[in-house]
Scaffold this motif. Structure first.
Motif, short mmCIF file in Angstrom:
data_model
loop_
_atom_site.label_atom_id
_atom_site.label_comp_id
_atom_site.label_asym_id
_atom_site.label_seq_id
_atom_site.Cartn_x
_atom_site.Cartn_y
_atom_site.Cartn_z
N ILE A 107 0.84 -1.21 0.00
CA ILE A 107 0.00 0.00 0.00
C ILE A 107 0.88 1.25 0.00
O ILE A 107 0.55 2.24 -0.68
N ALA A 108 1.99 1.23 0.72
CA ALA A 108 2.90 2.39 0.71
C ALA A 108 3.51 2.59 -0.67
O ALA A 108 3.61 3.74 -1.16
N TRP A 110 2.11 1.66 -3.50
CA TRP A 110 1.01 2.16 -4.34
C TRP A 110 0.82 3.66 -4.11
O TRP A 110 0.62 4.42 -5.06
N TRP A 111 0.88 4.10 -2.84
CA TRP A 111 0.66 5.51 -2.54
C TRP A 111 1.77 6.38 -3.15
O TRP A 111 1.49 7.45 -3.69
N ALA A 114 1.07 6.59 -6.83
CA ALA A 114 -0.09 7.45 -7.08
C ALA A 114 0.27 8.92 -6.86
O ALA A 114 -0.19 9.80 -7.60
N PHE A 115 1.09 9.20 -5.85
CA PHE A 115 1.49 10.58 -5.58
C PHE A 115 2.35 11.14 -6.72
O PHE A 115 2.14 12.28 -7.16
N SER A 137 -5.04 10.93 -2.00
CA SER A 137 -4.52 9.56 -2.18
C SER A 137 -4.08 8.95 -0.85
O SER A 137 -4.19 7.74 -0.65
N TRP A 138 -3.60 9.75 0.08
CA TRP A 138 -3.20 9.22 1.38
C TRP A 138 -4.40 8.71 2.17
O TRP A 138 -4.29 7.74 2.93
N ALA A 141 -5.21 5.30 0.80
CA ALA A 141 -4.23 4.33 1.30
C ALA A 141 -4.53 3.93 2.75
O ALA A 141 -4.47 2.75 3.09
N TYR A 144 -7.62 1.55 2.83
CA TYR A 144 -7.26 0.19 2.45
C TYR A 144 -6.46 -0.51 3.54
O TYR A 144 -6.69 -1.69 3.83
#
Length: 175
Positions: A107-108, A110-111, A114-115, A137-138, A141, A144
């Protein structure tokens, strides 16, 4: 002048002209108990210094040892539990921490992706999508991560309940 005379102090009257009901006295006067109160006896007498006589345990010692017996028996490792086809040992308590660490890392990652993508999108024609990605987006995250955590805790709780039930069944001779 008023037609109603004032009520004398100490005597409440009913505004509808009825007399208030007086409580009836008890039929029998109070009688003190025949024996004075005595506190219940302790299951053991403490010696001077707060120590118990040899061979005696406090009444809660059995409950504490029973609760300690419910603790998980990790006789097999992760691989041993994975290939235990009798399902006597649960693998969930051993693997749930590993799964949570892996999910947190994914997830980190992915974030971060995304950032960066949102930051790049900020300089294009659809800049508002990039701005929304940077701002929110955070939150996605964290949501999820919370969902995964709750799901893993549910699995862990079910396994803990099963372990305790199995322990008590073995202790009581049911299983």
């Amino acid at each position: 002048m008023s037609e109603n005379p004032p009520t004398p102090p100490g005597r409440p009257e009913d505004p509808y002209g009825q007399e208030p009901e007086r409580p009836t006295p008890p039929q029998q006067p109070y009688q003190p108990p025949q024996q004075p109160y005595q506190p219940p006896q302790e299951p053991y007498q403490q010696q001077a210094g707060g120590q118990q006589p040899p061979g005696q345990q406090p009444f809660y010692a059995n409950a504490a040892s029973s609760a300690a017996g419910v603790a998980r028996d990790d006789t097999k490792g992760l691989l041993g539990s994975l290939f235990d086809f009798s399902f006597n040992n649960y693998v969930t308590p051993k693997i749930v921490k590993i799964v949570y660490v892996i999910v947190t890392i994914l997830i980190a990652i992915w974030w971060v992706i995304a950032f960066i993508a949102s930051f790049v999108t900020l300089f294009s024609d659809q800049w508002y999508i990039g701005l929304l990605g940077i701002l929110f987006s955070w939150i996605v995250a964290l949501v999820y991560l919370a969902i995964w955590r709750i799901g893993l805790e549910v699995f862990q709780a079910v396994v803990n309940i099963s372990e305790k039930v199995n322990h008590y069944a073995r202790r009581d001779g049911i299983a």
